[in-house]
Design an enzyme around this catalytic site. Structure first.
Site, PDB file in Angstrom:
ATOM      1  N   HIS A 111       2.437   3.495  -8.950  1.00  0.00           N
ATOM      2  CA  HIS A 111       2.330   2.058  -9.239  1.00  0.00           C
ATOM      3  C   HIS A 111       3.544   1.582 -10.049  1.00  0.00           C
ATOM      4  O   HIS A 111       4.030   0.476  -9.853  1.00  0.00           O
ATOM      5  CB  HIS A 111       1.029   1.761  -9.988  1.00  0.00           C
ATOM      6  CG  HIS A 111      -0.213   2.040  -9.182  1.00  0.00           C
ATOM      7  ND1 HIS A 111      -0.348   1.622  -7.875  1.00  0.00           N
ATOM      8  CD2 HIS A 111      -1.366   2.696  -9.483  1.00  0.00           C
ATOM      9  CE1 HIS A 111      -1.530   2.016  -7.414  1.00  0.00           C
ATOM     10  NE2 HIS A 111      -2.161   2.673  -8.367  1.00  0.00           N
ATOM     11  N   LEU A 117      11.811 -19.993  -4.777  1.00  0.00           N
ATOM     12  CA  LEU A 117      10.724 -19.193  -4.206  1.00  0.00           C
ATOM     13  C   LEU A 117       9.413 -19.369  -4.982  1.00  0.00           C
ATOM     14  O   LEU A 117       9.422 -19.365  -6.221  1.00  0.00           O
ATOM     15  CB  LEU A 117      11.131 -17.707  -4.267  1.00  0.00           C
ATOM     16  CG  LEU A 117      10.062 -16.704  -3.843  1.00  0.00           C
ATOM     17  CD1 LEU A 117       9.942 -16.664  -2.328  1.00  0.00           C
ATOM     18  CD2 LEU A 117      10.387 -15.311  -4.371  1.00  0.00           C
ATOM     19  N   ASP A 127       0.830  -1.211   0.000  1.00  0.00           N
ATOM     20  CA  ASP A 127       0.000   0.000   0.000  1.00  0.00           C
ATOM     21  C   ASP A 127       0.864   1.260   0.000  1.00  0.00           C
ATOM     22  O   ASP A 127       2.013   1.240   0.454  1.00  0.00           O
ATOM     23  CB  ASP A 127      -0.913  -0.022   1.232  1.00  0.00           C
ATOM     24  CG  ASP A 127      -2.050   0.981   1.119  1.00  0.00           C
ATOM     25  OD1 ASP A 127      -2.373   1.412  -0.012  1.00  0.00           O
ATOM     26  OD2 ASP A 127      -2.615   1.344   2.168  1.00  0.00           O
TER      27      ASP A 127
HETATM   28  C1  FPP Z   1      -2.186   0.051  -3.216  1.00  0.00           C
HETATM   29  O1  FPP Z   1      -1.676   1.359  -3.170  1.00  0.00           O
HETATM   30  C2  FPP Z   1      -1.609  -0.652  -4.356  1.00  0.00           C
HETATM   31  C3  FPP Z   1      -2.340  -1.214  -5.351  1.00  0.00           C
HETATM   32  C4  FPP Z   1      -3.807  -1.213  -5.369  1.00  0.00           C
HETATM   33  C5  FPP Z   1      -1.674  -1.837  -6.497  1.00  0.00           C
HETATM   34  C6  FPP Z   1      -0.387  -2.530  -6.212  1.00  0.00           C
HETATM   35  C7  FPP Z   1       0.281  -2.755  -7.493  1.00  0.00           C
HETATM   36  C8  FPP Z   1       1.611  -2.705  -7.722  1.00  0.00           C
HETATM   37  C9  FPP Z   1       2.597  -2.519  -6.648  1.00  0.00           C
HETATM   38  C10 FPP Z   1       2.159  -2.837  -9.090  1.00  0.00           C
HETATM   39  C11 FPP Z   1       1.740  -4.029  -9.877  1.00  0.00           C
HETATM   40  C12 FPP Z   1       2.070  -5.320  -9.226  1.00  0.00           C
HETATM   41  C13 FPP Z   1       2.849  -6.289  -9.739  1.00  0.00           C
HETATM   42  C14 FPP Z   1       2.913  -7.601  -9.039  1.00  0.00           C
HETATM   43  C15 FPP Z   1       3.637  -6.155 -10.961  1.00  0.00           C
HETATM   44  P1  FPP Z   1      -2.682   2.579  -3.348  1.00  0.00           P
HETATM   45  O2  FPP Z   1      -2.743   2.940  -4.764  1.00  0.00           O
HETATM   46  O3  FPP Z   1      -3.995   2.230  -2.713  1.00  0.00           O
HETATM   47  O4  FPP Z   1      -1.957   3.680  -2.543  1.00  0.00           O
HETATM   48  P2  FPP Z   1      -2.654   4.833  -1.689  1.00  0.00           P
HETATM   49  O5  FPP Z   1      -3.280   4.176  -0.499  1.00  0.00           O
HETATM   50  O6  FPP Z   1      -1.498   5.697  -1.310  1.00  0.00           O
HETATM   51  O7  FPP Z   1      -3.644   5.548  -2.572  1.00  0.00           O
END
Ligand code: FPP
Length: 244
Positions: free
Chosen positions: A34, A128, A17
């Site tokens: 992201h 892994l 997150d």
């Molecule tokens: C939450 O942060 C994150 C997500 C909903 C997406 C996570 C995706 C990635 C890290 C990239 C793609 C993954 C892979 C495996 C290649 P948020 O956007 O909710 O952050 P915020 O709470 O600050 O708004």
């Protein structure tokens, strides 16, 4: 604090997150966060392997994330596809076995295709296990198990009184994998957000303020070290556990 090599959590699950807020802080679009998050994924997969973790489950997209603005959803799907395509060679080289949990049928067909291809090509790898939670929701997973078991009962292949934790677990997306020992959430929030609700029953939970794009191998090691300082009691008393 030194890492105890003999007490490495077998399964680590991470709620990645803080990407959006990390980007916004720099005056950038959420997708920039992201993108940076994908780079962290690459580093942490490598770090998990080096640390001796056997299974790493990453919460990459939840059933609720479909409600995000369409451009963020399509941006995330595109990042996922690019990641899977570009990382396959590395997974093969590093003996990483890819798996995925969630309502994979809801993913765009081109993402599903690369995902399935990578899962097939890495299936014999013994290092892994990288388990990506995609279109994943803990409640829907549990509902799906209830439905499968009800059907078996209706067909006379199972009696309601025979349903136990073992049978229930065998119908989860994670069937065959150990439950997570350590669950990490980055980005400063302290909640589970529908992640591994059944499987995390006895997981040690580690929350950190660090946003996912800033999360490093040292942060992972700090989380593992914190895990090693805790006494896992599984419902017993501290004295009972110490006597064992
Ligand atoms: C939450 O942060 C994150 C997500 C909903 C997406 C996570 C995706 C990635 C890290 C990239 C793609 C993954 C892979 C495996 C290649 P948020 O956007 O909710 O952050 P915020 O709470 O600050 O708004």
């Amino acid at each position: 604090m030194q890492l105890d090599k003999k007490n490495i959590p077998q399964h680590v699950a991470i709620i990645m997150d803080g990407n959006g807020r990390w980007a916004k802080k720099q005056g950038m679009m959420r997708l920039f966060g992201h993108q940076a998050g994908v780079e962290t994924v690459k580093k942490i997969v490598e770090a998990a392997r080096e640390t001796g973790i056997s299974v790493l489950t990453l919460y990459a997209f939840s059933t609720e994330n479909w409600k995000r603005p369409a451009d963020e959803v399509s941006g995330l799907m595109s990042l996922l596809k690019t990641y899977l395509k570009s990382e396959l060679a590395n997974m093969l080289k590093n003996d990483v076995q890819l798996r995925s949990i969630g309502q994979l049928e809801n993913l765009p067909v081109e993402v599903r295709q690369v995902l399935e291809q990578s899962i097939t090509e890495t299936a014999d790898n013994k290092g892994l296990i990288l388990n990506l939670a995609l279109s994943y929701g803990g409640r829907i997973e549990i509902i799906s198990v209830a439905g499968q078991l009800a059907e078996l009962c209706l067909k006379g292949e199972l009696k309601p009184e025979e349903i136990d934790e073992k049978i229930f677990s065998s119908k989860l997306y994670t069937a065959g994998l150990p439950d997570p020992d350590l669950l990490i959430r980055t980005g400063g929030e302290a909640r589970l957000s529908n992640f591994l609700l059944w499987q995390a029953s006895y997981a040690e939970i580690y929350f950190t303020e660090t946003a996912w794009p800033d999360f490093t191998k040292d942060d992972l090691i700090n989380a593992v070290t914190s895990f090693q300082q805790r006494q896992r009691r599984f419902g017993r008393t501290g004295d009972q556990v110490a006597e064992k």
